[in-house]
Motif scaffolding. Structure first.
Motif, mmCIF file in Angstrom:
data_model
loop_
_atom_site.group_PDB
_atom_site.id
_atom_site.type_symbol
_atom_site.label_atom_id
_atom_site.label_comp_id
_atom_site.label_asym_id
_atom_site.label_seq_id
_atom_site.Cartn_x
_atom_site.Cartn_y
_atom_site.Cartn_z
ATOM 1 N N UNK A 147 6.341 -13.010 -6.262
ATOM 2 C CA UNK A 147 7.619 -12.640 -6.881
ATOM 3 C C UNK A 147 7.397 -11.717 -8.070
ATOM 4 N N UNK A 148 6.154 -11.612 -8.524
ATOM 5 C CA UNK A 148 5.792 -10.694 -9.604
ATOM 6 C C UNK A 148 5.291 -9.380 -9.016
ATOM 7 N N UNK A 149 4.308 -9.484 -8.140
ATOM 8 C CA UNK A 149 3.722 -8.323 -7.449
ATOM 9 C C UNK A 149 3.796 -8.590 -5.953
ATOM 10 N N UNK A 150 4.461 -7.761 -5.172
ATOM 11 C CA UNK A 150 4.596 -8.007 -3.722
ATOM 12 C C UNK A 150 3.308 -7.696 -2.971
ATOM 13 N N UNK A 151 2.310 -8.538 -3.161
ATOM 14 C CA UNK A 151 1.002 -8.297 -2.535
ATOM 15 C C UNK A 151 1.047 -8.223 -1.002
ATOM 16 N N UNK A 152 1.868 -9.037 -0.326
ATOM 17 C CA UNK A 152 1.901 -8.928 1.140
ATOM 18 C C UNK A 152 2.246 -7.523 1.623
ATOM 19 N N UNK A 153 3.050 -6.778 0.850
ATOM 20 C CA UNK A 153 3.415 -5.414 1.235
ATOM 21 C C UNK A 153 2.266 -4.433 1.036
ATOM 22 N N UNK A 154 1.263 -4.821 0.263
ATOM 23 C CA UNK A 154 0.163 -3.920 -0.063
ATOM 24 C C UNK A 154 -1.101 -4.216 0.735
ATOM 25 N N UNK A 155 -1.006 -5.166 1.653
ATOM 26 C CA UNK A 155 -2.171 -5.496 2.478
ATOM 27 C C UNK A 155 -2.381 -4.424 3.536
ATOM 28 N N UNK A 156 -3.615 -3.943 3.647
ATOM 29 C CA UNK A 156 -3.949 -2.965 4.687
ATOM 30 C C UNK A 156 -4.841 -3.567 5.761
ATOM 31 N N UNK A 157 -5.349 -4.750 5.487
ATOM 32 C CA UNK A 157 -6.174 -5.458 6.475
ATOM 33 C C UNK A 157 -6.116 -6.946 6.164
ATOM 34 N N UNK A 200 -10.604 -12.622 2.904
ATOM 35 C CA UNK A 200 -9.481 -12.932 3.797
ATOM 36 C C UNK A 200 -8.513 -11.767 3.935
ATOM 37 N N UNK A 201 -8.595 -10.807 3.034
ATOM 38 C CA UNK A 201 -7.671 -9.672 3.098
ATOM 39 C C UNK A 201 -8.128 -8.543 2.206
ATOM 40 N N UNK A 202 -7.642 -7.328 2.506
ATOM 41 C CA UNK A 202 -7.945 -6.133 1.723
ATOM 42 C C UNK A 202 -6.621 -5.457 1.395
ATOM 43 N N UNK A 203 -6.432 -5.091 0.128
ATOM 44 C CA UNK A 203 -5.157 -4.511 -0.305
ATOM 45 C C UNK A 203 -5.351 -3.115 -0.882
ATOM 46 N N UNK A 204 -4.226 -2.428 -1.051
ATOM 47 C CA UNK A 204 -4.198 -1.120 -1.698
ATOM 48 C C UNK A 204 -3.076 -1.129 -2.719
ATOM 49 N N UNK A 205 -3.434 -1.140 -4.023
ATOM 50 C CA UNK A 205 -2.446 -1.163 -5.095
ATOM 51 C C UNK A 205 -2.014 0.232 -5.519
ATOM 52 N N UNK A 206 -2.545 1.267 -4.849
ATOM 53 C CA UNK A 206 -2.165 2.632 -5.178
ATOM 54 C C UNK A 206 -2.926 3.217 -6.339
ATOM 55 N N UNK A 207 -3.934 2.506 -6.847
ATOM 56 C CA UNK A 207 -4.757 2.977 -7.958
ATOM 57 C C UNK A 207 -6.219 2.719 -7.614
#
Length: 409
Positions: A147-157, A200-207
């Motif tokens: 609810x602070x940072x939408x991490x599920x939307x930033x998952x790429x794997x 368990x997952x890899x994300x992309x925060x845009x930075x």
């Protein structure tokens, strides 16, 4: 139809039809001005919304932390002694927030706060063979943190799921360490604790920096690794009005005694840039509106001069000053309204063309632009009022004409 219209409307429409080319050109002038204002407003709103989303989608609106430790000088000297001392700031140890559960409950009870997430964060190392990388280890409660940072939307794997032995890492860290989903990395903290964790997952925060340094684990896992048994280092907040975050942060700091850092303070240059962009755009729109008003006023002044005899005849036939005044006010309002309708159509076409032209290399839109009905509505209202106000001076001039002088002239 004409029988249903008041006398002033019939005359005003006749004057506009008789000066057809003149009316068309001024309506086109108004349309261009309104089109520019609507297009710029929609473009700026979309661009700022996109930038705002990019900046705030990877950080909280407000972060609460325990205040930094301060050094206190203790000097003992008699009347004959002078002591010179250099006071050094103490090294900042990893401090936890006292009674953080109470602070969390207080924040959740505030009407201006919509989400609260306690975190345990600190420096650590990830090790794989001979490769070592410094990271920022962040322990979270997944349901609260999304609810602070939408991490599920930033998952790429992988997926946004975590158990006690799982970690989620950035794409740059995965590339630097040569790992992928299902691989394991050894995490070692400054407290000396060490643990093998599964990716368990890899994300992309845009930075690139954030993707290289940030690692998310469960709150309990971070607490064990960082030596914060049962404690948290910070509490992240999302507020209803992001632009009021600094004011809310000051209120919270005064109420709790904690350090409250808002996104506005931590991104001050970005915030000032957005403000400057808004003000410059506002000035441009004001000057465009003034030029439109000047154009309408100049055309109606010429119309008064051209129709001086007709105005004199109207007055001689019993037309009142107020009727003559309303005739020219109606002309100004109609020109503004018609110009706004044509201008809104022009702006819609420009925005559609922008969507087709302004695209990212992958073919996706550069940033979303919405067609806000309220924008078109208020543009029409403002353009009509502008035309009405611009017509005041020529309308007053026409209403004050002496019938005898006007007819003779």
């Amino acid at each position: 139809m004409n029988k249903l219209l008041p006398f002033e409307w019939i005359v005003a429409m006749r004057f506009l039809r008789e000066g057809r080319m003149q009316s068309i050109f001024i309506i086109l002038g108004v349309a261009i001005g309104v089109g520019v204002i609507v297009f710029m407003s929609a473009l700026l709103s979309g661009m700022q919304g996109n930038l705002f989303k990019r900046v705030l989608s990877s950080q909280p609106h407000i972060t609460l932390e325990r205040p930094k430790q301060q050094a206190t000088a203790v000097l003992n000297a008699n009347e004959q002694q002078t002591i010179a001392a250099t006071i050094q700031k103490p090294s900042q140890r990893m401090n936890t927030i006292d009674q953080w559960q109470k602070v969390r409950d207080q924040m959740q009870a505030r009407g201006d706060v919509v989400a609260v997430s306690p975190n345990a964060s600190g420096p650590a190392l990830v090790v794989r063979g001979s490769a070592t990388q410094a990271i920022s280890l962040i322990g979270i409660e997944p349901d609260a943190y999304v609810r602070i940072v939408p991490l599920p939307e930033k998952m790429i794997a992988g997926s946004f799921r975590m158990m006690n032995t799982d970690m989620i890492i950035g794409m740059q860290l995965a590339e630097d360490m040569g790992v992928q989903l299902g691989d394991k990395l050894r995490v070692t903290s400054a407290a000396g604790a060490s643990l093998n964790l599964n990716i368990a997952g890899i994300f992309d925060l845009g930075s690139r920096g954030a993707n290289q340094r940030t690692v998310f684990v469960l709150l309990s896992t971070a607490q064990n690794l960082l030596g914060m048994t049962g404690g948290v280092s910070s509490i992240d907040l999302t507020v209803q009005d992001p632009y009021a975050a600094e004011t809310i942060a000051q209120l919270i700091a005064n109420a709790t005694g904690l350090t409250a850092m808002s996104w506005i303070a931590s991104n001050n240059q970005f915030f000032l840039g957005m403000r400057a962009q808004t003000y410059s755009s506002l000035l441009i729109r004001i000057f465009v509106a003034l030029s439109v008003a000047a154009g309408i006023a100049s055309v109606l002044v010429v119309s008064v001069v051209q129709r001086q005899k007709e105005i004199g005849i109207l007055r001689a036939m019993g037309g009142s000053r107020s009727q003559v005044l309303r005739i020219f006010l109606i002309q100004g309002a109609v020109v503004g309204l018609l110009g706004s309708l044509v201008g809104s159509t022009l702006a819609t076409g420009l925005l559609a063309a922008w969507r087709m032209i302004a695209k990212n290399p992958d073919g996706t839109p550069m940033f979303p632009i919405s067609m806000d009905f309220n924008l078109f509505f208020w543009s029409a209202v403002i353009a009509t009022l502008t035309g009405l106000l611009a017509a005041v001076t020529p309308a007053l001039r026409a209403s004050r004409l002496d019938p005898v002088v006007a007819i003779r002239g």
